[in-house]
Design a protein around this motif. Structure first.
Motif, PDB file in Angstrom:
ATOM      1  N   LYS A   1       0.871  -0.837  -0.001  1.00  0.00           N
ATOM      2  CA  LYS A   1       0.349   0.161  -0.068  1.00  0.00           C
ATOM      3  C   LYS A   1       0.938   1.475   0.126  1.00  0.00           C
ATOM      4  O   LYS A   1       1.882   1.203   0.931  1.00  0.00           O
ATOM      5  CB  LYS A   1      -0.222   0.110   1.363  1.00  0.00           C
ATOM      6  N   THR A   2       0.353   2.201  -0.353  1.00  0.00           N
ATOM      7  CA  THR A   2       1.317   3.603  -1.118  1.00  0.00           C
ATOM      8  C   THR A   2       0.235   4.527  -0.332  1.00  0.00           C
ATOM      9  O   THR A   2      -1.223   4.748  -0.688  1.00  0.00           O
ATOM     10  CB  THR A   2       1.873   3.469  -2.407  1.00  0.00           C
ATOM     11  N   ASP A   3       1.273   6.304  -0.384  1.00  0.00           N
ATOM     12  CA  ASP A   3      -0.037   7.080  -0.539  1.00  0.00           C
ATOM     13  C   ASP A   3       0.644   7.833  -1.693  1.00  0.00           C
ATOM     14  O   ASP A   3       0.520   7.143  -3.143  1.00  0.00           O
ATOM     15  CB  ASP A   3       0.646   8.477   0.507  1.00  0.00           C
TER      16      ASP A   3
ATOM     17  N   THR B   1       3.043   2.423   2.592  1.00  0.00           N
ATOM     18  CA  THR B   1       2.076   2.722   4.384  1.00  0.00           C
ATOM     19  C   THR B   1       3.191   1.611   4.738  1.00  0.00           C
ATOM     20  O   THR B   1       2.927   1.755   6.576  1.00  0.00           O
ATOM     21  CB  THR B   1       1.097   2.978   3.878  1.00  0.00           C
ATOM     22  N   GLY B   2       3.697   0.390   4.489  1.00  0.00           N
ATOM     23  CA  GLY B   2       4.039  -0.265   6.049  1.00  0.00           C
ATOM     24  C   GLY B   2       2.450  -1.427   5.756  1.00  0.00           C
ATOM     25  O   GLY B   2       2.958  -2.642   6.010  1.00  0.00           O
ATOM     26  N   GLU B   3       1.861  -1.221   4.659  1.00  0.00           N
ATOM     27  CA  GLU B   3       0.886  -2.032   4.752  1.00  0.00           C
ATOM     28  C   GLU B   3       0.577  -3.096   3.732  1.00  0.00           C
ATOM     29  O   GLU B   3       0.911  -2.403   2.477  1.00  0.00           O
ATOM     30  CB  GLU B   3      -0.550  -1.551   5.146  1.00  0.00           C
ATOM     31  N   PHE B   4       0.273  -4.185   3.885  1.00  0.00           N
ATOM     32  CA  PHE B   4      -0.254  -5.343   2.837  1.00  0.00           C
ATOM     33  C   PHE B   4      -1.474  -5.363   2.413  1.00  0.00           C
ATOM     34  O   PHE B   4      -2.252  -5.330   3.403  1.00  0.00           O
ATOM     35  CB  PHE B   4       0.833  -6.489   3.135  1.00  0.00           C
ATOM     36  N   SER B   5      -1.612  -5.010   1.144  1.00  0.00           N
ATOM     37  CA  SER B   5      -3.192  -5.483   0.779  1.00  0.00           C
ATOM     38  C   SER B   5      -3.283  -6.609  -0.135  1.00  0.00           C
ATOM     39  O   SER B   5      -2.723  -6.498  -0.298  1.00  0.00           O
ATOM     40  CB  SER B   5      -3.296  -3.485   0.670  1.00  0.00           C
ATOM     41  N   ASN B   6      -4.446  -6.676   0.380  1.00  0.00           N
ATOM     42  CA  ASN B   6      -4.829  -7.918  -0.525  1.00  0.00           C
ATOM     43  C   ASN B   6      -5.652  -7.403  -1.652  1.00  0.00           C
ATOM     44  O   ASN B   6      -6.230  -6.279  -1.960  1.00  0.00           O
ATOM     45  CB  ASN B   6      -5.894  -8.844   0.353  1.00  0.00           C
ATOM     46  N   VAL B   7      -5.366  -8.095  -2.696  1.00  0.00           N
ATOM     47  CA  VAL B   7      -5.524  -7.854  -4.319  1.00  0.00           C
ATOM     48  C   VAL B   7      -7.218  -8.328  -4.318  1.00  0.00           C
ATOM     49  O   VAL B   7      -7.498  -7.858  -5.910  1.00  0.00           O
ATOM     50  CB  VAL B   7      -4.974  -8.323  -5.461  1.00  0.00           C
ATOM     51  N   GLU B   8      -7.727  -9.601  -3.977  1.00  0.00           N
ATOM     52  CA  GLU B   8      -8.858  -9.603  -4.231  1.00  0.00           C
ATOM     53  C   GLU B   8     -10.124  -8.539  -4.353  1.00  0.00           C
ATOM     54  O   GLU B   8     -10.076  -7.279  -3.636  1.00  0.00           O
ATOM     55  CB  GLU B   8      -9.376 -10.237  -2.755  1.00  0.00           C
ATOM     56  N   GLY B   9     -10.854  -8.736  -5.405  1.00  0.00           N
ATOM     57  CA  GLY B   9     -11.543  -7.230  -5.670  1.00  0.00           C
ATOM     58  C   GLY B   9     -11.011  -5.968  -5.747  1.00  0.00           C
ATOM     59  O   GLY B   9     -11.670  -4.821  -5.796  1.00  0.00           O
ATOM     60  N   THR B  10      -9.582  -5.844  -6.873  1.00  0.00           N
ATOM     61  CA  THR B  10      -8.870  -4.495  -6.613  1.00  0.00           C
ATOM     62  C   THR B  10      -8.862  -4.887  -8.584  1.00  0.00           C
ATOM     63  O   THR B  10      -8.501  -5.334  -8.231  1.00  0.00           O
ATOM     64  CB  THR B  10      -7.736  -4.243  -6.397  1.00  0.00           C
ATOM     65  N   ALA B  11      -7.923  -3.422  -9.020  1.00  0.00           N
ATOM     66  CA  ALA B  11      -7.742  -3.427 -10.709  1.00  0.00           C
ATOM     67  C   ALA B  11      -6.033  -4.417 -10.036  1.00  0.00           C
ATOM     68  O   ALA B  11      -5.795  -4.784 -11.901  1.00  0.00           O
ATOM     69  CB  ALA B  11      -7.570  -2.230 -10.707  1.00  0.00           C
TER      70      ALA B  11
END
Length: 391
Positions: free
Chosen positions: A220-222, A228-238
């Motif tokens: 995840k980025t700003d 940001t240090g956060e890992f985000s799941n690709v599920e449901g995203t572009a």
């Protein structure tokens, strides 16, 4: 007699001066070409840059699938449009937040060469802007070396870097990176090739290229692309490329690439990286050319070239015909109007470590990019080309 000898000496010296050196001499823009069955690649010492990569399309026509300049002197003169053009990036690839990092309590500062906010790909004069030394070359391999002094772009320690390129009869291009340092430093090297597997034969963009990335998480980025240090799941995203899809399919919904941006400039994480398996695959239906990547690195940055603005010329020598025994390349397009690479006209796939890991120590030292004085940096990537036929 003296006059004749003097004239002969001058003439000989002139001929020697005009003769092109076998391996480029001190010319950092001289092409060093390696080849194997079904693949041919050329490199220059400036940036240890890949200038051409030829593979056959589904009709047996050789295509140059890497962006660059026909005139190799332009890599230096036009280094900012676009930047990092098929070069080795370092000393630390991708971004360093605020151009600041700390090793064992000592703080270091690197140039804020991206929007005056981050250090991108090593700073103002990263490895892509330097002349490497040719140290070895053969029919199917070439190696370059670079010494980066202590304090170079703010990085501690004098480092020696070697990059080894090779091709084989399986239509693979291999990259091996090695690095040592005399002081604890950080290091993350990558190759910044701009690819178009259609070779601009049918389309101005890569939106029809079909991409698959074996990852379910991204960084995840700003808005400034600082992580940001956060890992985000690709599920449901572009950003979900777990199943192959065209780059253009969800392109207009891909907005996690900075302020007012539509496109991809994101880093995916390989949760259980396996260097024996392909982590990413992309192909162009028009030519059938497929590129599959495997690496021992743990992340992959995909950039969709949305920052290109029509200032980089498309190579006129983007295809060639066979001419007898010597198989010389010819330029079929000499009289064509010059064309330029447009927005979304290419893609970049960087194999790398966790981005800005040095400022996210909770990820563990193996992801910080720290290279200790007595250790050796080694990384490997393979680019496998083939032809895919869907008809």
């Amino acid at each position: 007699m003296v006059t004749l000898l003097t004239f002969a000496a001058v003439l000989t010296a002139a001929l020697v001066t005009q003769a092109k050196p076998t391996h480029g001499g001190n010319d950092p823009s001289y092409r060093h070409t390696i080849k194997a069955k079904g693949i041919e690649a050329s490199f220059i010492e400036y940036g240890a840059t890949l200038t051409n990569l030829w593979v056959d399309d589904k009709n047996g026509i050789p295509r140059d699938v890497i962006l660059g300049w026909d005139d190799t002197t332009q890599y230096n003169l036009q280094s900012d449009i676009p930047g990092f053009l098929a070069a080795v990036v370092g000393r630390y690839a991708n971004r360093i937040a605020n151009g600041t990092f700390t090793i064992d309590g000592t703080e270091y500062h690197t140039p804020l060469n991206e929007n005056n906010i981050t250090t991108l790909h090593g700073g103002d004069m990263g490895f892509d802007r330097l002349n490497w030394a040719l140290i070895d070359t053969g029919k199917n391999n070439v190696s370059f070396k670079l010494t980066s002094p202590d304090g170079d772009e703010g990085f501690p320690g004098t480092t020696d870097i070697i990059v080894k390129y090779s091709v084989n009869d399986n239509q693979e291009w291999h990259i091996d990176y090695e690095g040592t340092t005399d002081k604890d430093t950080i290091m993350m090297l990558s190759q910044h090739g701009y690819w178009n597997l259609d070779a601009f034969t049918t389309s101005e963009t890569v939106e029809d290229h079909v991409l698959q990335i074996a990852s379910d998480k991204f960084f995840k980025t700003d808005g400034s692309l600082i992580f940001t240090g956060e890992f985000s799941n690709v599920e449901g995203t572009a950003l979900d490329f777990r199943s192959a899809k065209s780059i253009g399919q969800d392109l207009q919904e891909a907005t996690e690439c900075g302020f007012d941006c539509i496109g991809y400039d994101n880093c995916w994480i390989f949760s259980e990286p396996n260097p024996d398996e392909y982590q990413a695959t992309v192909y162009a239906p028009s030519t059938g050319i497929q590129l599959a990547i495997k690496t021992d690195q743990v992340a992959l940055q995909f950039y969709s070239c949305h920052g290109l603005d029509g200032t980089l010329p498309i190579k006129k020598k983007k295809h060639h015909k066979h001419h007898g025994h010597h198989d010389r390349r010819c330029n079929d397009d000499d009289n064509d109007k010059q064309e330029y690479v447009q927005k979304y006209g290419c893609l970049v796939l960087e194999t790398e470590n966790y981005v800005d890991g040095i400022n996210n120590l909770e990820w563990g030292e193996e992801h910080t990019g720290i290279l200790r004085k007595d250790d050796k940096y080694t990384r490997h990537a393979e680019y496998h080309f083939s032809v895919r036929r869907d008809d």
